[in-house]
Design a protein around this motif. Structure first.
Motif, mmCIF file in Angstrom:
data_model
loop_
_atom_site.group_PDB
_atom_site.id
_atom_site.type_symbol
_atom_site.label_atom_id
_atom_site.label_comp_id
_atom_site.label_asym_id
_atom_site.label_seq_id
_atom_site.Cartn_x
_atom_site.Cartn_y
_atom_site.Cartn_z
ATOM 1 N N GLU A 58 0.825 -1.206 0.000
ATOM 2 C CA GLU A 58 0.000 0.000 0.000
ATOM 3 C C GLU A 58 0.859 1.257 0.000
ATOM 4 O O GLU A 58 0.507 2.268 -0.605
ATOM 5 N N GLU A 59 2.021 1.187 0.656
ATOM 6 C CA GLU A 59 2.892 2.362 0.737
ATOM 7 C C GLU A 59 3.424 2.758 -0.634
ATOM 8 O O GLU A 59 3.475 3.944 -0.972
ATOM 9 N N ARG A 60 3.790 1.777 -1.444
ATOM 10 C CA ARG A 60 4.370 2.093 -2.752
ATOM 11 C C ARG A 60 3.356 2.794 -3.654
ATOM 12 O O ARG A 60 3.689 3.721 -4.384
ATOM 13 N N HIS A 61 2.097 2.370 -3.577
ATOM 14 C CA HIS A 61 1.070 2.993 -4.406
ATOM 15 C C HIS A 61 0.727 4.391 -3.901
ATOM 16 O O HIS A 61 0.497 5.303 -4.693
ATOM 17 N N ALA A 62 0.707 4.561 -2.592
ATOM 18 C CA ALA A 62 0.437 5.878 -2.025
ATOM 19 C C ALA A 62 1.548 6.861 -2.382
ATOM 20 O O ALA A 62 1.286 8.037 -2.694
ATOM 21 N N ARG A 63 2.792 6.383 -2.343
ATOM 22 C CA ARG A 63 3.920 7.246 -2.695
ATOM 23 C C ARG A 63 3.864 7.650 -4.165
ATOM 24 O O ARG A 63 4.142 8.810 -4.508
ATOM 25 N N PHE A 64 3.517 6.704 -5.027
ATOM 26 C CA PHE A 64 3.430 7.009 -6.450
ATOM 27 C C PHE A 64 2.337 8.045 -6.713
ATOM 28 O O PHE A 64 2.558 9.027 -7.440
ATOM 29 N N ASP A 65 1.164 7.844 -6.145
ATOM 30 C CA ASP A 65 0.065 8.786 -6.350
ATOM 31 C C ASP A 65 0.431 10.171 -5.851
ATOM 32 O O ASP A 65 0.137 11.186 -6.506
ATOM 33 N N CYS A 89 1.268 3.126 -15.028
ATOM 34 C CA CYS A 89 0.931 2.946 -13.616
ATOM 35 C C CYS A 89 0.209 1.632 -13.392
ATOM 36 O O CYS A 89 -0.367 1.046 -14.312
ATOM 37 N N PHE A 90 0.250 1.188 -12.142
ATOM 38 C CA PHE A 90 -0.282 -0.105 -11.764
ATOM 39 C C PHE A 90 -1.124 0.057 -10.514
ATOM 40 O O PHE A 90 -0.631 0.520 -9.479
ATOM 41 N N ARG A 91 -2.408 -0.276 -10.643
ATOM 42 C CA ARG A 91 -3.331 -0.285 -9.514
ATOM 43 C C ARG A 91 -3.624 1.089 -8.932
ATOM 44 O O ARG A 91 -4.074 1.207 -7.797
ATOM 45 N N SER A 92 -3.393 2.151 -9.659
ATOM 46 C CA SER A 92 -3.873 3.457 -9.234
ATOM 47 C C SER A 92 -5.376 3.512 -9.465
ATOM 48 O O SER A 92 -5.925 2.780 -10.286
ATOM 49 N N CYS A 108 -1.910 21.984 -26.665
ATOM 50 C CA CYS A 108 -0.491 21.899 -27.020
ATOM 51 C C CYS A 108 0.057 20.478 -26.951
ATOM 52 O O CYS A 108 1.219 20.248 -27.304
ATOM 53 N N LEU A 109 -0.756 19.526 -26.498
ATOM 54 C CA LEU A 109 -0.293 18.153 -26.342
ATOM 55 C C LEU A 109 0.019 17.533 -27.706
ATOM 56 O O LEU A 109 -0.823 17.520 -28.601
ATOM 57 N N GLN A 110 1.243 16.985 -27.854
ATOM 58 C CA GLN A 110 1.680 16.409 -29.127
ATOM 59 C C GLN A 110 1.868 14.896 -29.071
ATOM 60 O O GLN A 110 1.674 14.219 -30.082
ATOM 61 N N GLU A 111 2.252 14.376 -27.914
ATOM 62 C CA GLU A 111 2.463 12.935 -27.774
ATOM 63 C C GLU A 111 1.882 12.472 -26.446
ATOM 64 O O GLU A 111 2.122 13.095 -25.411
ATOM 65 N N LEU A 112 1.125 11.373 -26.492
ATOM 66 C CA LEU A 112 0.520 10.814 -25.279
ATOM 67 C C LEU A 112 0.689 9.303 -25.297
ATOM 68 O O LEU A 112 0.304 8.633 -26.262
ATOM 69 N N HIS A 113 1.276 8.774 -24.225
ATOM 70 C CA HIS A 113 1.499 7.331 -24.092
ATOM 71 C C HIS A 113 0.960 6.908 -22.732
ATOM 72 O O HIS A 113 1.468 7.336 -21.695
ATOM 73 N N LEU A 114 -0.076 6.072 -22.734
ATOM 74 C CA LEU A 114 -0.690 5.603 -21.495
ATOM 75 C C LEU A 114 -0.603 4.082 -21.421
ATOM 76 O O LEU A 114 -1.027 3.382 -22.346
ATOM 77 N N ASP A 115 -0.046 3.584 -20.320
ATOM 78 C CA ASP A 115 0.009 2.154 -20.037
ATOM 79 C C ASP A 115 -0.647 1.970 -18.678
ATOM 80 O O ASP A 115 -0.018 2.184 -17.633
ATOM 81 N N SER A 120 -10.848 0.149 -10.994
ATOM 82 C CA SER A 120 -12.058 0.923 -11.220
ATOM 83 C C SER A 120 -13.139 0.428 -10.267
ATOM 84 O O SER A 120 -12.934 -0.495 -9.489
ATOM 85 N N LYS A 121 -14.289 1.029 -10.339
ATOM 86 C CA LYS A 121 -15.360 0.706 -9.395
ATOM 87 C C LYS A 121 -15.741 -0.770 -9.448
ATOM 88 O O LYS A 121 -16.014 -1.394 -8.441
ATOM 89 N N LEU A 122 -15.805 -1.331 -10.647
ATOM 90 C CA LEU A 122 -16.216 -2.729 -10.826
ATOM 91 C C LEU A 122 -15.104 -3.560 -11.445
ATOM 92 O O LEU A 122 -15.368 -4.567 -12.098
ATOM 93 N N ASP A 123 -13.864 -3.119 -11.243
ATOM 94 C CA ASP A 123 -12.714 -3.774 -11.868
ATOM 95 C C ASP A 123 -12.828 -3.776 -13.386
ATOM 96 O O ASP A 123 -12.310 -4.671 -14.066
ATOM 97 N N ASP A 124 -13.504 -2.786 -13.932
ATOM 98 C CA ASP A 124 -13.620 -2.638 -15.377
ATOM 99 C C ASP A 124 -12.503 -1.757 -15.896
ATOM 100 O O ASP A 124 -11.896 -0.989 -15.146
ATOM 101 N N PRO A 125 -12.213 -1.812 -17.196
ATOM 102 C CA PRO A 125 -11.203 -0.915 -17.768
ATOM 103 C C PRO A 125 -11.626 0.549 -17.611
ATOM 104 O O PRO A 125 -12.817 0.867 -17.585
ATOM 105 N N ILE A 126 -10.660 1.413 -17.534
ATOM 106 C CA ILE A 126 -10.940 2.837 -17.427
ATOM 107 C C ILE A 126 -11.352 3.389 -18.787
ATOM 108 O O ILE A 126 -10.858 2.954 -19.824
ATOM 109 N N THR A 127 -12.299 4.315 -18.772
ATOM 110 C CA THR A 127 -12.710 5.006 -19.988
ATOM 111 C C THR A 127 -11.980 6.343 -20.052
ATOM 112 O O THR A 127 -11.996 7.116 -19.093
#
Length: 314
Positions: A58-65, A89-92, A108-115, A120-127
């Protein structure tokens, strides 16, 4: 003052932009000259991996956030809008992801990379926020992980006039709708091995120069419903298709089909595929005896295959 520190802020920020964000921020301890320099950065590469060293889960995720919140809240956003942003990110939480993206997305955003692999509320993918799909200067979009392109039956307007590079390795979404809103796209990578929803017909943009396509039906029967992969790409220079059917004997193997409307038997490879290709290699292909009329076509390029792995490479 050392010679590097005497350089203009713009050059130092350019140097820092090549570092992972956590390392760029650490330069603030070097001296007073460097203390606030990172706040002018317009390129960010934020990854959860360095935070795995924390002893408690739990500490590692809190620190990352906390780290991401601090970065996005303390930077000089008004004077230096974000141009390039990568987040792995993982499990945020879904709420945290949405808040961060709201701070990143802009004209102004030119490049976006999301992994993203998140909770989520129901363990569903984020929209994703719909504003992503109307960024006027966005040139490269890479989406990986548990991600929905759109939420609900209504698909928003998609218009990315500057987008040239698109890479998708996601959970589900209306891919055709996204592709139709990218008139300048040149490089497309689609990895649908974890994609679970049916796409009866997949249409590739005509402007493509590079196409990399992977599909698998191992885990989800729905993926075998991609019955037509339409490729009309006069400027295509690089083509790689990897199509793997289900290993479950109860599920009929996939048919890797490139739509063909020419004479029967086929005698030539369509110019829309070969006009700019320099070489072509395929492995793992097997044909049956009743396909002899098409042997010449297969050997030239055009392949309709039944096999467990079909791969085309330039």
């Amino acid at each position: 003052m050392d010679r590097i520190s005497s350089l203009p802020d713009s050059i130092l920020c350019d140097i820092l932009s090549y570092l992972p964000t956590i390392e760029a921020v650490c330069t603030s301890i070097l001296s007073r000259r460097w203390r606030h320099l990172w706040k002018d950065l317009q390129v960010f590469d934020i990854d959860f991996e360095p935070f795995r060293l924390s002893s408690k889960y739990e500490e590692r995720h809190a620190r990352f956030d906390s780290f991401v919140n601090a970065i996005l809240s303390q930077r000089n956003a008004d004077s230096y809008p974000i141009q390039k942003f990568r987040l792995a990110c993982f499990r945020s939480s879904e709420k945290s992801i949405s808040t961060w993206l709201d701070a990143v997305i802009g004209p102004c955003l030119q490049e976006l990379h999301l992994d993203l692999n998140i909770i989520s509320k129901l363990d569903d993918p984020i929209t994703l926020p719909q504003e992503i799909f109307t960024c006027p200067l966005l040139k490269s979009l890479v989406l990986e992980g548990l991600i929905n392109l759109f939420d609900g039956p209504e698909v928003p307007n998609v218009y990315l006039p500057s987008l040239k590079n698109l890479e998708l390795e996601i959970y589900n979404g209306d891919i055709n709708e996204l592709l139709s809103g990218c008139p300048a796209m040149e490089n497309l990578k689609l990895d649908l091995e974890e994609f679970v929803f049916c796409i009866p017909q997949l249409r590739m943009p005509h402007t493509l120069k590079t196409l990399i396509f992977s599909e698998s039906g191992d885990d989800y029967e729905e993926t075998k419903e991609i019955s037509v992969r339409e490729i009309y790409t006069p400027s295509l220079e690089y083509l790689l298709l990897s199509i793997e059917s289900s290993e479950d004997p109860a599920i009929e193997p996939n048919k890797a089909e490139l739509e063909y409307n020419g004479p029967t038997p086929a005698t030539m490879v369509p110019n829309c595929v070969t006009s700019h290709l320099e070489s072509f290699e395929y492995t793992g292909y097997e044909y049956s005896a009743d396909e002899d009329d098409y042997k010449q076509l297969y050997s030239d390029l055009w392949v309709t295959a039944y096999s467990y792995v079909v791969m085309f490479t330039k």
